[in-house]
Design an enzyme around this catalytic site. Sequence first.
Site, mmCIF file in Angstrom:
data_model
loop_
_atom_site.group_PDB
_atom_site.id
_atom_site.type_symbol
_atom_site.label_atom_id
_atom_site.label_comp_id
_atom_site.label_asym_id
_atom_site.label_seq_id
_atom_site.Cartn_x
_atom_site.Cartn_y
_atom_site.Cartn_z
ATOM 1 C CG HIS A 11 35.692 41.414 37.179
ATOM 2 N ND1 HIS A 11 36.863 42.105 37.409
ATOM 3 C CD2 HIS A 11 35.900 40.154 37.628
ATOM 4 C CE1 HIS A 11 37.746 41.298 37.956
ATOM 5 N NE2 HIS A 11 37.190 40.107 38.101
ATOM 6 N NE ARG A 12 37.653 40.812 41.429
ATOM 7 C CZ ARG A 12 38.957 41.043 41.475
ATOM 8 N NH1 ARG A 12 39.409 42.071 42.179
ATOM 9 N NH2 ARG A 12 39.819 40.276 40.845
ATOM 10 C CD GLU A 38 33.690 37.388 39.045
ATOM 11 O OE1 GLU A 38 34.567 36.630 39.481
ATOM 12 O OE2 GLU A 38 33.693 38.628 39.224
ATOM 13 C CG ASP A 40 36.021 36.943 43.559
ATOM 14 O OD1 ASP A 40 36.475 36.226 42.659
ATOM 15 O OD2 ASP A 40 35.953 38.184 43.479
ATOM 16 C CG HIS A 52 39.619 38.940 44.342
ATOM 17 N ND1 HIS A 52 40.976 39.194 44.435
ATOM 18 C CD2 HIS A 52 39.444 38.210 43.205
ATOM 19 C CE1 HIS A 52 41.594 38.644 43.409
ATOM 20 N NE2 HIS A 52 40.695 38.050 42.645
ATOM 21 C CD GLU A 104 37.034 33.498 40.619
ATOM 22 O OE1 GLU A 104 38.228 33.228 40.892
ATOM 23 O OE2 GLU A 104 36.696 34.484 39.946
ATOM 24 C CE LYS A 106 40.572 34.686 43.968
ATOM 25 N NZ LYS A 106 40.767 34.757 42.512
ATOM 26 C CG ASP A 223 37.345 45.687 36.101
ATOM 27 O OD1 ASP A 223 36.894 44.607 36.525
ATOM 28 O OD2 ASP A 223 38.568 45.908 35.970
#
Length: 240
Positions: A11-12, A38, A40, A52, A104, A106, A223
């Site tokens: 995640h990020r 992943e 944004d 993000h 993603e 955003k 994370d």
Amino acid sequence: MKTPKFDVIGHRGAMGLAPENTLLSFKKALEIGVDGVEFDVQNIDDELLVFHDDTLDRTTNGCGRLLDYSLNDLRQLDAGQGEKIPLLAEVIELIGDKAFINIELKGINTASLVMKLVKLLDKRRFKKEQFIISSYHFSELYLIYEFDPEIRIGVIADDQPIIAFDFADEINAYSFHPSYSMLNQALIEQAHSTGMKVYVHTVNELDKIQNSRELGADGIFTDYPDRVRDFLANERAGEM
């Protein structure tokens, strides 16, 4: 019986271990051995910036609204440990074919820029199947679907699962991304019955990792991808 695959999606990047949405974070995730990464994207001066928040204060040494700054000014900021805010093209170049890439959307007006970049990629190195384009913004996802009905689309849902699921079904989404609080076996079975994968966000605690696995999710956004890798390694050891 073979244990079903369980995708570990950073995640990020690996934001629990390095500054989120930075090249350092993505490198960390790849070192751990994630299946997917992943992040944004937001549209700044018709360029896709990997970021993000709507504001700068939480993750950089800047302050105020993201959209009040030019791309050049934003690229001068420190996004943590001396890292710059990266461009989408830089992140894709770094990841290469080492993991699948979940972009993603955003901000608004991001869909056409993402598709333009994906079409320009070296097809010998990057395959369309390597990308998932996800968002909460149904209008942006619908544009992606119109640009290319074959691109993999992920629909994110934190609430109103029926509305989100119906939309996902309408655009033939590849995956459904519910928050952990929405997760139950019926939701997973419904998604699987239409051919959709279920990737749960954002899962960091061991009991939630285990529960997502037991309910039949296809993977999780986390994370701390190292924790999930350790969990899966222990699971395999227990099967021997």
